[in-house]
Design a protein around this motif. Structure first.
Motif, PDB file in Angstrom:
ATOM      1  N   ALA A  24       0.810  -1.218   0.000  1.00 12.26           N
ATOM      2  CA  ALA A  24       0.000   0.000   0.000  1.00 12.26           C
ATOM      3  C   ALA A  24       0.845   1.271   0.000  1.00 12.26           C
ATOM      4  O   ALA A  24       0.327   2.346  -0.246  1.00 12.26           O
ATOM      5  N   ASP A  25       2.128   1.136   0.335  1.00 10.02           N
ATOM      6  CA  ASP A  25       2.977   2.328   0.335  1.00 10.02           C
ATOM      7  C   ASP A  25       2.976   2.967  -1.040  1.00 10.02           C
ATOM      8  O   ASP A  25       3.301   2.312  -2.034  1.00 10.02           O
ATOM      9  N   PRO A  26       2.613   4.239  -1.139  1.00 12.30           N
ATOM     10  CA  PRO A  26       2.582   4.882  -2.454  1.00 12.30           C
ATOM     11  C   PRO A  26       3.988   5.117  -3.000  1.00 12.30           C
ATOM     12  O   PRO A  26       4.950   5.249  -2.242  1.00 12.30           O
ATOM     13  N   LEU A  27       4.095   5.129  -4.299  1.00 12.11           N
ATOM     14  CA  LEU A  27       5.367   5.401  -4.959  1.00 12.11           C
ATOM     15  C   LEU A  27       5.614   6.904  -4.950  1.00 12.11           C
ATOM     16  O   LEU A  27       4.966   7.656  -5.680  1.00 12.11           O
ATOM     17  N   LYS A  28       6.531   7.332  -4.107  1.00  7.86           N
ATOM     18  CA  LYS A  28       6.803   8.761  -3.963  1.00  7.86           C
ATOM     19  C   LYS A  28       7.545   9.278  -5.195  1.00  7.86           C
ATOM     20  O   LYS A  28       8.499   8.677  -5.661  1.00  7.86           O
ATOM     21  N   ALA A  29       7.079  10.396  -5.721  1.00  5.42           N
ATOM     22  CA  ALA A  29       7.711  11.020  -6.898  1.00  5.42           C
ATOM     23  C   ALA A  29       7.980  12.483  -6.614  1.00  5.42           C
ATOM     24  O   ALA A  29       7.061  13.269  -6.427  1.00  5.42           O
ATOM     25  N   ASN A  30       9.239  12.831  -6.559  1.00 11.26           N
ATOM     26  CA  ASN A  30       9.665  14.213  -6.354  1.00 11.26           C
ATOM     27  C   ASN A  30       9.808  14.868  -7.728  1.00 11.26           C
ATOM     28  O   ASN A  30      10.688  14.484  -8.509  1.00 11.26           O
ATOM     29  N   VAL A  31       8.938  15.824  -8.026  1.00  9.56           N
ATOM     30  CA  VAL A  31       8.844  16.368  -9.383  1.00  9.56           C
ATOM     31  C   VAL A  31       9.201  17.859  -9.406  1.00  9.56           C
ATOM     32  O   VAL A  31       8.556  18.668  -8.729  1.00  9.56           O
ATOM     33  N   ILE A  32      10.226  18.203 -10.184  1.00 10.69           N
ATOM     34  CA  ILE A  32      10.629  19.600 -10.343  1.00 10.69           C
ATOM     35  C   ILE A  32       9.995  20.165 -11.615  1.00 10.69           C
ATOM     36  O   ILE A  32      10.074  19.556 -12.681  1.00 10.69           O
ATOM     37  N   HIS A  33       9.367  21.338 -11.478  1.00 12.88           N
ATOM     38  CA  HIS A  33       8.778  22.011 -12.640  1.00 12.88           C
ATOM     39  C   HIS A  33       8.764  23.510 -12.380  1.00 12.88           C
ATOM     40  O   HIS A  33       9.048  23.966 -11.264  1.00 12.88           O
ATOM     41  N   TRP A  34       8.423  24.281 -13.423  1.00 10.43           N
ATOM     42  CA  TRP A  34       8.409  25.748 -13.276  1.00 10.43           C
ATOM     43  C   TRP A  34       7.016  26.339 -13.455  1.00 10.43           C
ATOM     44  O   TRP A  34       6.863  27.534 -13.685  1.00 10.43           O
ATOM     45  N   TRP A  35       5.995  25.535 -13.317  1.00  7.23           N
ATOM     46  CA  TRP A  35       4.633  26.023 -13.527  1.00  7.23           C
ATOM     47  C   TRP A  35       4.090  26.629 -12.243  1.00  7.23           C
ATOM     48  O   TRP A  35       3.574  25.918 -11.374  1.00  7.23           O
ATOM     49  N   THR A  36       4.191  27.945 -12.128  1.00  8.71           N
ATOM     50  CA  THR A  36       3.837  28.632 -10.885  1.00  8.71           C
ATOM     51  C   THR A  36       2.725  29.668 -11.030  1.00  8.71           C
ATOM     52  O   THR A  36       2.207  30.154 -10.020  1.00  8.71           O
ATOM     53  N   SER A  37       2.365  30.055 -12.261  1.00  2.15           N
ATOM     54  CA  SER A  37       1.275  31.018 -12.412  1.00  2.15           C
ATOM     55  C   SER A  37      -0.056  30.334 -12.095  1.00  2.15           C
ATOM     56  O   SER A  37      -0.112  29.108 -11.925  1.00  2.15           O
ATOM     57  N   GLY A  38      -1.126  31.132 -12.025  1.00  2.00           N
ATOM     58  CA  GLY A  38      -2.424  30.572 -11.654  1.00  2.00           C
ATOM     59  C   GLY A  38      -2.890  29.450 -12.562  1.00  2.00           C
ATOM     60  O   GLY A  38      -3.265  28.364 -12.104  1.00  2.00           O
ATOM     61  N   GLY A  39      -2.850  29.713 -13.873  1.00  2.00           N
ATOM     62  CA  GLY A  39      -3.289  28.698 -14.826  1.00  2.00           C
ATOM     63  C   GLY A  39      -2.372  27.487 -14.836  1.00  2.00           C
ATOM     64  O   GLY A  39      -2.822  26.342 -14.942  1.00  2.00           O
ATOM     65  N   VAL A  63       9.596  25.536  -9.008  1.00  2.00           N
ATOM     66  CA  VAL A  63      10.673  26.525  -8.972  1.00  2.00           C
ATOM     67  C   VAL A  63      10.336  27.608  -9.995  1.00  2.00           C
ATOM     68  O   VAL A  63      10.200  27.321 -11.187  1.00  2.00           O
ATOM     69  N   ALA A  64      10.164  28.834  -9.553  1.00  2.00           N
ATOM     70  CA  ALA A  64       9.777  29.913 -10.455  1.00  2.00           C
ATOM     71  C   ALA A  64      10.867  30.166 -11.486  1.00  2.00           C
ATOM     72  O   ALA A  64      12.043  30.330 -11.143  1.00  2.00           O
ATOM     73  N   GLY A  65      10.480  30.176 -12.760  1.00  2.00           N
ATOM     74  CA  GLY A  65      11.420  30.462 -13.841  1.00  2.00           C
ATOM     75  C   GLY A  65      11.968  29.185 -14.450  1.00  2.00           C
ATOM     76  O   GLY A  65      12.493  28.315 -13.741  1.00  2.00           O
ATOM     77  N   ALA A  66      11.865  29.067 -15.774  1.00  2.00           N
ATOM     78  CA  ALA A  66      12.309  27.851 -16.457  1.00  2.00           C
ATOM     79  C   ALA A  66      13.806  27.613 -16.291  1.00  2.00           C
ATOM     80  O   ALA A  66      14.243  26.489 -15.999  1.00  2.00           O
ATOM     81  N   ASP A  67      14.604  28.661 -16.488  1.00  2.00           N
ATOM     82  CA  ASP A  67      16.055  28.508 -16.363  1.00  2.00           C
ATOM     83  C   ASP A  67      16.429  28.061 -14.951  1.00  2.00           C
ATOM     84  O   ASP A  67      17.289  27.192 -14.764  1.00  2.00           O
ATOM     85  N   GLN A  68      15.797  28.666 -13.955  1.00  2.00           N
ATOM     86  CA  GLN A  68      16.100  28.324 -12.567  1.00  2.00           C
ATOM     87  C   GLN A  68      15.681  26.888 -12.248  1.00  2.00           C
ATOM     88  O   GLN A  68      16.386  26.182 -11.526  1.00  2.00           O
ATOM     89  N   ALA A  69      14.528  26.467 -12.773  1.00  2.00           N
ATOM     90  CA  ALA A  69      14.056  25.106 -12.507  1.00  2.00           C
ATOM     91  C   ALA A  69      14.987  24.077 -13.140  1.00  2.00           C
ATOM     92  O   ALA A  69      15.320  23.054 -12.509  1.00  2.00           O
ATOM     93  N   ARG A  70      15.408  24.336 -14.370  1.00  2.00           N
ATOM     94  CA  ARG A  70      16.338  23.402 -15.029  1.00  2.00           C
ATOM     95  C   ARG A  70      17.671  23.348 -14.280  1.00  2.00           C
ATOM     96  O   ARG A  70      18.258  22.279 -14.107  1.00  2.00           O
ATOM     97  N   ALA A  71      18.152  24.515 -13.853  1.00  4.79           N
ATOM     98  CA  ALA A  71      19.419  24.558 -13.120  1.00  4.79           C
ATOM     99  C   ALA A  71      19.306  23.790 -11.803  1.00  4.79           C
ATOM    100  O   ALA A  71      20.235  23.064 -11.413  1.00  4.79           O
ATOM    101  N   THR A  72      18.181  23.940 -11.111  1.00  2.61           N
ATOM    102  CA  THR A  72      17.959  23.212  -9.868  1.00  2.61           C
ATOM    103  C   THR A  72      17.988  21.709 -10.100  1.00  2.61           C
ATOM    104  O   THR A  72      18.615  20.953  -9.344  1.00  2.61           O
TER     105      THR A  72
END
Length: 412
Positions: A24-39, A63-72
């Motif tokens: 039953a333990d869920p498969l944890k997924a740590n996901v980095i993305h830059w989608w931070t605006s409302g939509g 992570v706000a900003g595409a370049d920053q998210a990719r760098a992270t």
């Protein structure tokens, strides 16, 4: 004997319960993305909800900003603490990671879901390297839609959508005369570059565009036709407001939503902002992907890559993410919030807006599909050419000098 039986039963029950708990333990997924605006936030939640329902546990790393998210993401991969998945554009941005052996492939998912037959070739060319699938595509964006405020057009006395660039400039003049911001532009280098590419595709045409970006043809760059593209692009500068420099794209969209600005050239992700503001395509705002029935449709988008790991559960999580994100149900739910069109054609599109339906119809005509520049050139070259364009836009530089600078950057 009775005690022994009770002990054996207790052990068996404990083992069974342990098995249930482990299962039953869920498969944890740590996901980095830059989608931070409302939509964007509303859209990414569709993937998170779908993943959680499929037995996973989505851990959101926005992570706000595409370049920053990719760098992270890259820093975490190199530092030995990789995320389960990380967002990149549908491009060559992540190909260096493939070359360095830093990504897992998702070949088993691609084979099971028949990606080769379902996805457009331009997408496959980006995610499939040396016969292996290293990314899950999640959307198809067209980065140079023209969005306009119906209220602003009415105030300026504009009856219909412009059919040529000449008509566009006439309408921009009318918007200016009506006291409105004619063109809402976020004055950031990447926004200036996609505005330039919108002009390039429509004014220069597909052949010139491909000769420059795909073939690095110096004669094409030095041609009168390419100079005309530069001149037309710079002419748009007369229609932006003083607050443009440094403005975020969604703040520019907000100006169109409020009716303070007439138009914006932006990717169809802008529709997510209109949707979040309860505006309806065709009623409150309009959209057109270029001029005329044969205008090129510049294909762009987003993918998620899967950093190298030997952890069995992490690999299962990566495969589950790739399966869920590309599934028909999640694709429709995501696209309706994001403004994109689904990566696959075999989905029910009845709930999507008129702009998305137009994009889906256009994508069926392969002759209109045009790869965005980042599918054709390296990230370094894209950066160099963006510098040329933003310098030309923001400085008192002639088209001749910009043309020479572009040619020089293209040579490398």
């Amino acid at each position: 004997m009775h005690s022994r039986r009770k002990l054996v039963s207790a052990i068996a029950l404990a083992l069974a319960l342990n098995g249930v708990v482990a299962h039953a333990d869920p498969l944890k997924a740590n996901v980095i993305h830059w989608w931070t605006s409302g939509g964007e936030s509303a859209a990414i939640r569709q993937f998170a909800d779908a993943y959680n329902k499929a037995g996973g546990l989505w851990v959101d790393n926005a992570v706000a900003g595409a370049d920053q998210a990719r760098a992270t993401a890259i820093n975490r991969i190199v530092g030995g603490d990789p995320p389960t998945a990380a967002q990149f554009n549908t491009s060559k941005q992540f190909h260096d990671l493939i070359d360095q052996g830093m990504l897992n492939n998702v070949d088993t998912v691609a084979a099971k879901e028949n990606w080769n037959a379902i996805f457009p070739q331009s997408i496959l060319d980006s995610i499939k390297v040396n016969g292996h699938f290293y990314a899950a595509p999640v959307d198809i964006h067209m980065q140079d839609w023209f969005f306009y405020s119906k209220a602003a057009f009415k105030k300026a006395g504009i009856a219909g959508e412009p059919q040529t660039f000449d008509e566009l400039f006439t309408d921009l003049d009318k918007l200016k005369a009506a006291g409105l911001i004619p063109l809402a532009l976020g004055g950031q280098a990447w926004q200036e570059k996609i505005t330039f590419d919108a002009v390039f595709a429509d004014v220069g045409g597909t052949d010139l565009y491909l000769k420059v970006y795909r073939d690095h043809d110096q004669n094409a760059v030095n041609s009168a036709a390419f100079k005309n593209v530069l001149t037309t692009f710079k002419r748009l500068h007369n229609y932006v407001d003083a607050g443009s420099p440094g403005r975020n794209w969604n703040d520019a969209t907000a100006l169109v939503i409020s009716g303070k600005a007439g138009m914006q050239v932006m990717g169809d992700w802008a529709k997510g902002e209109f949707s979040a503001a309860n505006q309806v395509a065709g009623k409150d705002f309009g959209c057109f992907p270029g001029f005329g029935p044969h205008s090129p449709y510049m294909v762009a988008g987003d993918v998620f890559v899967f950093p190298k790991t030997d952890n069995a559960n992490a690999i299962k999580a990566q495969n589950l993410l790739a399966t869920v994100m590309t599934s028909p149900e999640a694709q429709v739910a995501f696209s309706s919030k994001k403004g994109s069109i689904p990566i696959r054609p075999d989905v029910d599109t009845s709930s999507l807006d008129i702009c998305a339906k137009e994009g889906i119809a256009i994508m069926k005509d392969k002759s209109r599909q045009l790869p965005n520049p980042e599918m054709l050139i390296s990230p370094d070259l894209q950066g160099a050419l963006t510098d040329v364009i933003t310098n030309f836009w923001n400085k008192n530089e002639s088209a001749d000098d910009a043309q020479k600078a572009f040619a020089s950057a293209l040579k490398g």
